[in-house]
Motif scaffolding. Structure first.
Motif, PDB file in Angstrom:
ATOM      1  N   GLN A  42       5.268 -15.271   9.631  1.00 19.25           N
ATOM      2  CA  GLN A  42       5.291 -14.068  10.551  1.00 19.25           C
ATOM      3  C   GLN A  42       5.826 -13.019  10.097  1.00 19.25           C
ATOM      4  N   ARG A  43       7.041 -13.187   9.577  1.00 21.12           N
ATOM      5  CA  ARG A  43       7.831 -12.174   8.848  1.00 21.12           C
ATOM      6  C   ARG A  43       7.274 -11.532   7.622  1.00 21.12           C
ATOM      7  N   ILE A  44       6.540 -12.434   6.827  1.00 20.27           N
ATOM      8  CA  ILE A  44       5.868 -11.954   5.665  1.00 20.27           C
ATOM      9  C   ILE A  44       4.463 -11.023   6.277  1.00 20.27           C
ATOM     10  N   ALA A  45       3.928 -11.423   7.170  1.00 19.67           N
ATOM     11  CA  ALA A  45       2.590 -10.749   7.691  1.00 19.67           C
ATOM     12  C   ALA A  45       3.276  -9.439   8.146  1.00 19.67           C
ATOM     13  N   ASP A  46       4.440  -9.357   8.682  1.00 22.31           N
ATOM     14  CA  ASP A  46       4.893  -8.025   9.233  1.00 22.31           C
ATOM     15  C   ASP A  46       5.435  -7.070   7.958  1.00 22.31           C
ATOM     16  N   ILE A  47       5.738  -7.702   7.027  1.00 19.52           N
ATOM     17  CA  ILE A  47       6.339  -7.055   5.856  1.00 19.52           C
ATOM     18  C   ILE A  47       4.824  -6.723   4.940  1.00 19.52           C
ATOM     19  N   GLU A  48       3.918  -7.447   5.057  1.00 20.06           N
ATOM     20  CA  GLU A  48       2.786  -6.843   4.553  1.00 20.06           C
ATOM     21  C   GLU A  48       2.005  -5.683   5.283  1.00 20.06           C
ATOM     22  N   GLU A  49       2.029  -5.768   6.616  1.00 19.37           N
ATOM     23  CA  GLU A  49       1.664  -4.472   7.319  1.00 19.37           C
ATOM     24  C   GLU A  49       2.435  -3.331   7.050  1.00 19.37           C
ATOM     25  N   ARG A  50       3.925  -3.433   6.938  1.00 20.70           N
ATOM     26  CA  ARG A  50       4.556  -2.215   6.347  1.00 20.70           C
ATOM     27  C   ARG A  50       3.914  -1.858   5.155  1.00 20.70           C
ATOM     28  N   ARG A  51       3.892  -2.665   4.060  1.00 23.39           N
ATOM     29  CA  ARG A  51       3.518  -2.434   2.850  1.00 23.39           C
ATOM     30  C   ARG A  51       2.181  -1.682   2.965  1.00 23.39           C
ATOM     31  N   ASP A  52       1.010  -1.982   3.691  1.00 21.79           N
ATOM     32  CA  ASP A  52       0.165  -1.406   3.682  1.00 21.79           C
ATOM     33  C   ASP A  52       0.161  -0.245   4.488  1.00 21.79           C
ATOM     34  N   ALA A  53       0.911   0.165   5.589  1.00 20.54           N
ATOM     35  CA  ALA A  53       1.159   1.438   5.857  1.00 20.54           C
ATOM     36  C   ALA A  53       1.736   2.506   4.758  1.00 20.54           C
ATOM     37  N   LEU A  54       2.494   1.954   4.099  1.00 17.70           N
ATOM     38  CA  LEU A  54       3.130   2.721   2.746  1.00 17.70           C
ATOM     39  C   LEU A  54       2.115   3.180   1.875  1.00 17.70           C
ATOM     40  N   GLU A  55       1.429   2.083   1.748  1.00 20.41           N
ATOM     41  CA  GLU A  55       0.162   2.253   0.595  1.00 20.41           C
ATOM     42  C   GLU A  55      -0.729   3.426   1.275  1.00 20.41           C
ATOM     43  N   ALA A  56      -0.821   3.332   2.595  1.00 19.76           N
ATOM     44  CA  ALA A  56      -1.947   4.686   3.110  1.00 19.76           C
ATOM     45  C   ALA A  56      -1.056   5.830   3.022  1.00 19.76           C
ATOM     46  N   LYS A  57       0.205   6.066   3.373  1.00 24.05           N
ATOM     47  CA  LYS A  57       0.657   7.067   3.338  1.00 24.05           C
ATOM     48  C   LYS A  57       1.086   7.792   1.821  1.00 24.05           C
ATOM     49  N   LEU A  58       1.156   6.506   0.898  1.00 25.20           N
ATOM     50  CA  LEU A  58       0.935   7.158  -0.484  1.00 25.20           C
ATOM     51  C   LEU A  58      -0.423   7.783  -0.796  1.00 25.20           C
ATOM     52  N   GLU A  59      -1.227   7.087  -0.457  1.00 24.69           N
ATOM     53  CA  GLU A  59      -2.698   7.666  -0.859  1.00 24.69           C
ATOM     54  C   GLU A  59      -2.763   9.044  -0.191  1.00 24.69           C
ATOM     55  N   LYS A  60      -2.303   9.259   1.142  1.00 24.51           N
ATOM     56  CA  LYS A  60      -2.295  10.455   1.685  1.00 24.51           C
ATOM     57  C   LYS A  60      -1.591  11.614   0.902  1.00 24.51           C
ATOM     58  N   LEU A  61      -0.587  11.224   0.465  1.00 20.76           N
ATOM     59  CA  LEU A  61       0.482  11.968  -0.226  1.00 20.76           C
ATOM     60  C   LEU A  61      -0.206  12.436  -1.423  1.00 20.76           C
ATOM     61  N   GLU A  62      -0.930  11.397  -2.495  1.00 21.95           N
ATOM     62  CA  GLU A  62      -1.582  11.755  -3.581  1.00 21.95           C
ATOM     63  C   GLU A  62      -3.119  12.523  -3.267  1.00 21.95           C
ATOM     64  N   GLY A  86      12.891  -4.700   5.231  1.00 23.98           N
ATOM     65  CA  GLY A  86      12.106  -5.952   5.822  1.00 23.98           C
ATOM     66  C   GLY A  86      11.984  -7.231   4.817  1.00 23.98           C
ATOM     67  N   LEU A  87      11.949  -6.840   3.585  1.00 18.96           N
ATOM     68  CA  LEU A  87      11.811  -7.731   2.446  1.00 18.96           C
ATOM     69  C   LEU A  87      13.007  -8.248   2.202  1.00 18.96           C
ATOM     70  N   LEU A  88      13.981  -7.501   2.286  1.00 17.30           N
ATOM     71  CA  LEU A  88      15.495  -7.780   1.553  1.00 17.30           C
ATOM     72  C   LEU A  88      16.000  -8.901   2.782  1.00 17.30           C
ATOM     73  N   ALA A  89      15.758  -8.812   4.066  1.00 19.28           N
ATOM     74  CA  ALA A  89      16.202  -9.542   5.191  1.00 19.28           C
ATOM     75  C   ALA A  89      15.493 -10.776   5.130  1.00 19.28           C
ATOM     76  N   ALA A  90      14.314 -10.640   4.945  1.00 16.92           N
ATOM     77  CA  ALA A  90      13.411 -12.040   4.767  1.00 16.92           C
ATOM     78  C   ALA A  90      13.974 -12.991   3.845  1.00 16.92           C
ATOM     79  N   ARG A  91      14.266 -12.208   2.600  1.00 14.26           N
ATOM     80  CA  ARG A  91      14.584 -12.919   1.498  1.00 14.26           C
ATOM     81  C   ARG A  91      15.881 -13.371   1.703  1.00 14.26           C
ATOM     82  N   SER A  92      17.075 -12.644   2.329  1.00 11.34           N
ATOM     83  CA  SER A  92      18.287 -13.051   2.463  1.00 11.34           C
ATOM     84  C   SER A  92      18.196 -14.498   3.348  1.00 11.34           C
ATOM     85  N   GLU A  93      17.263 -14.337   4.549  1.00  7.31           N
ATOM     86  CA  GLU A  93      17.401 -15.381   5.657  1.00  7.31           C
ATOM     87  C   GLU A  93      16.693 -16.675   4.682  1.00  7.31           C
TER      88      GLU A  93
END
Length: 98
Positions: A42-62, A86-93
């Motif tokens: 579940q945490r990884i799915a959340d991280i993947e959502e954040r990653r996809d949101a970042l990718e969308a923002k990056l595409e908008k920027l470009e 999110g990824l650092l927290a998941a990895r630490s946990e």
């Protein structure tokens, strides 16, 4: 090279690095207890959502011109911080052996 291109290239490189880290973390889930594995998925799915949101923002920027990219940059940086945290927290946990 423009500042916009340098910034976008930097974020793309960071995304590639974090994709690798996320893949490694996902691959190691098989070593954990079932109840922790489900929580981690579940945490990884959340991280993947954040990653996809970042990718969308990056595409908008470009896709925007030089004049507009500064306005979008703050959103990209905020999305990057959320992904990284999110990824650092998941990895630490995970490494703590929960």
């Amino acid at each position: 090279m423009t500042d916009k291109k340098d910034f976008a290239d930097s974020i793309r490189q960071k995304l590639e690095d974090w994709d690798y880290q996320l893949d490694r973390l996902t691959a190691r889930l098989g070593d954990k207890r079932d109840e922790w594995r489900e929580e981690a998925k579940q945490r990884i799915a959340d991280i993947e959502e954040r990653r996809d949101a970042l990718e969308a923002k990056l595409e908008k920027l470009e896709s925007h011109g030089e004049d507009a990219w500064q306005d979008i940059k703050a959103g990209v940086e905020l999305a990057w911080d959320g992904l990284k945290t999110g990824l650092l927290a998941a990895r630490s946990e995970f490494e703590d052996g929960k």
